[in-house]
Write an enzyme that holds these catalytic residues in place. Structure first.
Site, PDB file in Angstrom:
ATOM      1  NE  ARG A 105      -2.618  -0.422   3.595  1.00 13.26           N
ATOM      2  CZ  ARG A 105      -3.365  -0.784   4.287  1.00 13.26           C
ATOM      3  NH1 ARG A 105      -4.812  -0.812   4.110  1.00 13.26           N
ATOM      4  NH2 ARG A 105      -2.948  -1.108   5.363  1.00 13.26           N
TER       5      ARG A 105
ATOM      6  CG  HIS B 207       4.762 -24.797  12.844  1.00 12.81           C
ATOM      7  ND1 HIS B 207       4.776 -24.590  11.641  1.00 12.81           N
ATOM      8  CD2 HIS B 207       4.673 -23.621  13.390  1.00 12.81           C
ATOM      9  CE1 HIS B 207       4.631 -23.148  11.254  1.00 12.81           C
ATOM     10  NE2 HIS B 207       4.688 -22.642  12.546  1.00 12.81           N
TER      11      HIS B 207
ATOM     12  CG  ASP C 195       0.750 -19.156  16.158  1.00 14.01           C
ATOM     13  OD1 ASP C 195       0.556 -18.741  15.189  1.00 14.01           O
ATOM     14  OD2 ASP C 195       1.625 -18.994  16.924  1.00 14.01           O
TER      15      ASP C 195
ATOM     16  CE  LYS D 130      12.262 -24.476  12.116  1.00 14.73           C
ATOM     17  NZ  LYS D 130      13.310 -23.484  12.167  1.00 14.73           N
TER      18      LYS D 130
HETATM   19  P1  NAD Z   1       2.664  -6.621   8.260  1.00 11.61           P
HETATM   20  O1  NAD Z   1       1.383  -6.165   8.803  1.00 11.61           O
HETATM   21  O2  NAD Z   1       3.983  -6.434   8.685  1.00 11.61           O
HETATM   22  O3  NAD Z   1       2.572  -6.333   6.719  1.00 11.61           O
HETATM   23  C1  NAD Z   1       1.528  -6.294   5.809  1.00 11.61           C
HETATM   24  C2  NAD Z   1       1.834  -5.712   4.516  1.00 11.61           C
HETATM   25  O4  NAD Z   1       0.550  -6.015   3.827  1.00 11.61           O
HETATM   26  C3  NAD Z   1       2.236  -4.213   4.222  1.00 11.61           C
HETATM   27  O5  NAD Z   1       3.291  -4.562   3.418  1.00 11.61           O
HETATM   28  C4  NAD Z   1       1.152  -3.610   3.953  1.00 11.61           C
HETATM   29  O6  NAD Z   1       1.495  -2.513   3.023  1.00 11.61           O
HETATM   30  C5  NAD Z   1       0.029  -4.632   3.159  1.00 11.61           C
HETATM   31  N1  NAD Z   1      -1.024  -4.382   2.942  1.00 11.61           N
HETATM   32  C6  NAD Z   1      -1.902  -4.256   3.847  1.00 11.61           C
HETATM   33  N2  NAD Z   1      -3.138  -3.925   3.227  1.00 11.61           N
HETATM   34  C7  NAD Z   1      -2.932  -3.821   1.942  1.00 11.61           C
HETATM   35  C8  NAD Z   1      -3.621  -3.638   0.927  1.00 11.61           C
HETATM   36  N3  NAD Z   1      -5.209  -3.440   1.002  1.00 11.61           N
HETATM   37  N4  NAD Z   1      -3.161  -3.632  -0.335  1.00 11.61           N
HETATM   38  C9  NAD Z   1      -1.748  -3.808  -0.534  1.00 11.61           C
HETATM   39  N5  NAD Z   1      -1.051  -4.162   0.232  1.00 11.61           N
HETATM   40  C10 NAD Z   1      -1.576  -4.087   1.687  1.00 11.61           C
HETATM   41  O7  NAD Z   1       2.273  -8.238   8.104  1.00 11.61           O
HETATM   42  P2  NAD Z   1       3.538  -9.428   8.083  1.00 11.61           P
HETATM   43  O8  NAD Z   1       4.097  -9.745   9.699  1.00 11.61           O
HETATM   44  O9  NAD Z   1       4.446  -9.220   7.196  1.00 11.61           O
HETATM   45  O10 NAD Z   1       2.662 -10.704   7.843  1.00 11.61           O
HETATM   46  C11 NAD Z   1       2.467 -11.240   6.539  1.00 11.61           C
HETATM   47  C12 NAD Z   1       1.767 -12.565   6.411  1.00 11.61           C
HETATM   48  O11 NAD Z   1       2.797 -13.314   6.846  1.00 11.61           O
HETATM   49  C13 NAD Z   1       0.448 -12.626   7.236  1.00 11.61           C
HETATM   50  O12 NAD Z   1      -0.282 -13.607   6.820  1.00 11.61           O
HETATM   51  C14 NAD Z   1       1.096 -13.363   8.594  1.00 11.61           C
HETATM   52  O13 NAD Z   1       0.315 -14.126   9.244  1.00 11.61           O
HETATM   53  C15 NAD Z   1       2.305 -14.179   7.834  1.00 11.61           C
HETATM   54  N6  NAD Z   1       3.552 -14.587   8.744  1.00 11.61           N
HETATM   55  C16 NAD Z   1       4.132 -13.644   9.152  1.00 11.61           C
HETATM   56  C17 NAD Z   1       5.356 -13.776   9.954  1.00 11.61           C
HETATM   57  C18 NAD Z   1       6.134 -12.792  10.661  1.00 11.61           C
HETATM   58  O14 NAD Z   1       7.198 -13.187  11.188  1.00 11.61           O
HETATM   59  N7  NAD Z   1       5.884 -11.733  10.497  1.00 11.61           N
HETATM   60  C19 NAD Z   1       5.326 -15.299  10.268  1.00 11.61           C
HETATM   61  C20 NAD Z   1       4.763 -16.285   9.771  1.00 11.61           C
HETATM   62  C21 NAD Z   1       3.609 -15.936   8.993  1.00 11.61           C
END
Ligand code: NAD
Length: 483
Positions: free
Chosen positions: A51, A240, A235, A182
Site C-alpha cells: 500500500r 507445524h 498457531d 528446515k
Molecule cells: P505486516 O502487517 O507487517 O505487513 C502487511 C503488508 O501488507 C504491508 O506491506 C502492507 O502494506 C500490506 N497491505 C496491507 N493491506 C494492503 C492492501 N489493501 N493492499 C496492498 N497491500 C496491503 O504483516 P507481516 O507480519 O509481514 O505478515 C504477512 C503475512 O505473513 C501474514 O499472513 C502473517 O500471518 C504471515 N506470517 C508472518 C510472520 C512474521 O514473522 N511476520 C511469520 C509467519 C507468517
C-alpha cells in the site's frame, strides 16, 4: 570448493505485502542469500507490491536497510548488495481495489515464471487471487505462495481453498509451513528412508513412544492481539507440530515426489484418533517477578487463550498401534528448543542385571536452536571394577559434522522460495492435508469453547503447567528436559 548450486530459471517474484515485517525480516534477506550463492539469475526480478506510496529507489533503500539489519548470517558485501538491489522494483497497489493494478500488470514479464507471494493478512488472500485473475495474471505459468494461517477452522480453510482453486490449479498453490523448509525436517526423511538401520525398528514393536516439543522463550510480544484470537493450538499444533508428526509417522512413499509424499502424510492425519479431553492440557503463562503475564502481553485481562498445549494422541494403524505420541508447545518456557524424540522400548532381558534394563535408546532430532541428531546408546563405563553401564549420546551436530558445507545450508524461507520457482511442491501443504488437520483439531478447540475451559497457569521460565507433567507421568513416562 566447486559450487553445487544450480541456478533457477528466470522469474518475476511479486511480493504482496513487500514492505511488511515478514518481507523485511525473512523473504528479502533470504533471497539475497540465494543471490549471493549464485542461485538467482541476474535477469530475475523481485517486485514489492504494497500500500505504501514508494518509488523503486525508496523500496531499494528500505530493503538495503532490512537486509543489513536482518541478514545476520553473513557480512553483507555492498558490491553484491548493489547488484541484488538493482533487481528490485516496486508498485503501490491496493489489493482491495483497482489502484495500481494496471501498473503491476504492465510490469510483469509474460515469458518467464511468475510467482505471487501473498505476504499480507489472510483476509486479503481472496482479494488478491480474484484480482490476479481479473487482470489476466492468473496464467498457467503463475504460481501463488500463501502464508499462514490457512484458515482458523475447517470451514474457513475450505472456503479459502475454494476461493483460491477458483482461480488456480492445486499444482499452482504453495501453502507455506516454514517448518518444512528446515534442514533437519528434511533430514527426517533422509534418515528414515536413506538408511537401512532405522526403518526396520520404526514401528510399535520397537518404539515405546514419541515426543514432539516446540518450546519457545519468547512471549506473544507485539503479536498479542492477533495471537489472542488464535492460541497455541491454531498457531502451532494444527500446522507445524502436525507436519512433524506426519513426517515421523508416514509410510515410505514410493518416490520422493510431491504427491507421493503428501498422500502418505494425509493418511497419517486421517488415522489420528480423536483426542479425549483428559489427554489435552492447555496452559497460559503467568506473571513472575518483573515478568508480564500472558494477559498483560495480550492486553486482555480476561483472556482464556492458551499459550501452551500438551496432547497425547495415537495413530490408528498397524505400524503405530498402541504407541502414544506426546506433543507439546508453549511460549515463555525455560528454554528455546524444538525436538523430536523417538524413545525405543526397554530391553526384553538384560544380561547385566537389573540396573541396565531401565535404559532406553533415544533418537533425538533437534530442530532448533542447533540442528542435529543424537542417538543415546548404552556402553560400558570405562575403567576397572566390573561391568558398569552408562548411557551416552552419539552426537551429530550438523554444523560440526558437515563443516564448511553447513554454511551453505539455507534458511527455511529461502529454500522454500527457490522450491516455488523450481515448481517443487514437496515441502508445501496440499489443500486436503490442511483440511484434514483442521478436521482433527476443530473438535478439541470446540470442546474448550463449549465448556469455557480455563487454561492452567504456568510460571514464565518454567517447563509448563503441572497438569502437562501429570499427562505423561500417568503413563509411567517423563517429558524430556527442555534445555
Ligand atoms: P505486516 O502487517 O507487517 O505487513 C502487511 C503488508 O501488507 C504491508 O506491506 C502492507 O502494506 C500490506 N497491505 C496491507 N493491506 C494492503 C492492501 N489493501 N493492499 C496492498 N497491500 C496491503 O504483516 P507481516 O507480519 O509481514 O505478515 C504477512 C503475512 O505473513 C501474514 O499472513 C502473517 O500471518 C504471515 N506470517 C508472518 C510472520 C512474521 O514473522 N511476520 C511469520 C509467519 C507468517
Amino acid at each position: 570448493m566447486v559450487s553445487r548450486v544450480i541456478p533457477v530459471d528466470p522469474f518475476d517474484l511479486i511480493i504482496f505485502g513487500g514492505t511488511g515485517d515478514l518481507a523485511r525480516r525473512k523473504i528479502l534477506p533470504g533471497l539475497f542469500r540465494r543471490f549471493c550463492s549464485g542461485q538467482m539469475p541476474l535477469n530475475a526480478r523481485i517486485i514489492g507490491a504494497a500500500r505504501a506510496d514508494l518509488g523503486k529507489v525508496d523500496y531499494q533503500d528500505m530493503m538495503r536497510n532490512a537486509i543489513s539489519e536482518f541478514d545476520t548470517n553473513r557480512n553483507v558485501e555492498n558490491a553484491q548488495l548493489d547488484i541484488f538491489l538493482a533487481q528490485l522494483d516496486y508498485v503501490s497497489v491496493d489489493v482491495r481495489g483497482d489502484d495500481g493494478w494496471s501498473d503491476l500488470a504492465a510490469l510483469i514479464r509474460k515469458d518467464c515464471i511468475n510467482a505471487y507471494y501473498f505476504s499480507v493478512s489472510p483476509g486479503l488472500f481472496g482479494d488478491i487471487a480474484s484480482r490476479l485473475n481479473a487482470w489476466g495474471l492468473a496464467t498457467p505459468k503463475a504460481r501463488i505462495v500463501v502464508e499462514k494461517p490457512f484458515g482458523r477452522d475447517l470451514e474457513s480453510a475450505k472456503n479459502l481453498n475454494a476461493v483460491l482453486s477458483a482461480q488456480f490449479q492445486e499444482n499452482q498453490i504453495y501453502r507455506i509451513d516454514h517448518y518444512l523448509g528446515k534442514e533437519t525436517v528434511q533430514n527426517l526423511m533422509a534418515v528414515r528412508f536413506g538408511n537401512l538401520l532405522f526403518e526396520p525398528l520404526w514401528n510399535a514393536q520397537y518404539i515405546d513412544h514419541i515426543q514432539i516439543t516446540v518450546a519457545e522463550t519468547v512471549g506473544v510480544g507485539g503479536r498479542g492481539t492477533y495471537y489472542d484470537k488464535s492460541g497455541a493450538m491454531r498457531d502451532m499444533v494444527q500446522n507445524h507440530l502436525m507436519q512433524l508428526l506426519c513426517l515421523i509417522a508416514m509410510e515410505p512413499p514410493s518416490h520422493f515426489d510431491p504427491d507421493a509424499v503428501r498422500d502418505e502424510k494425509l493418511k497419517v492425519i486421517r488415522s489420528l484418533a480423536p483426542v479425549e479431553a483428559y489427554h489435552v492440557v492447555r496452559g497460559q503463562y503467568d506473571a513472575t517477578l518483573a515478568k508480564n503475564s500472558y494477559r498483560d502481553d495480550a492486553e486482555n485481562p480476561r483472556s482464556f487463550t492458551e499459550s501452551y498445549v500438551a496432547i497425547k494422541t495415537h495413530i490408528e494403524n498397524w505400524r503405530w498401534s498402541g504407541v502414544p505420541f506426546y506433543l507439546r508447545t508453549g511460549k515463555k518456557l525455560k528454554a528455546r528448543s524444538s525436538e523430536i524424540a523417538i524413545v525405543f522400548k526397554k530391553l526384553p532381558h538384560s544380561i547385566f542385571g537389573k540396573s541396565s534394563d531401565e535404559k532406553q535408546n533415544v533418537l533425538a532430532i533437534q530442530l532448533q536452536p542447533n540442528e542435529g541428531m543424537t542417538l543415546d546408546v548404552t556402553i560400558k563405563e570405562p575403567g576397572p571394577g566390573g561391568m558398569r553401564l552408562i548411557h551416552v549420546p552419539l552426537d551429530m551436530t550438523f554444523a560440526d559434522a558437515l563443516g564448511e558445507h553447513s554454511e551453505e545450508s539455507p534458511d527455511a524461507y529461502e529454500r522454500l522460495i527457490m522450491d516455488v520457482i523450481r515448481g517443487d511442491q514437496t515441502l508445501f501443504m496440499r489443500g486436503d492435508e490442511v483440511e484434514a488437520a483442521w478436521k482433527w483439531t476443530d473438535p478439541i478447540i470446540k470442546a474448550w469453547e463449549t465448556r469455557n475451559d480455563v487454561p492452567k497457569l504456568y510460571d514464565v521460565g518454567s517447563a509448563g503447567p503441572e497438569d502437562a507433567m501429570a499427562l505423561i507421568h500417568r503413563d509411567g513416562r517423563r517429558w524430556r528436559e527442555v534445555k
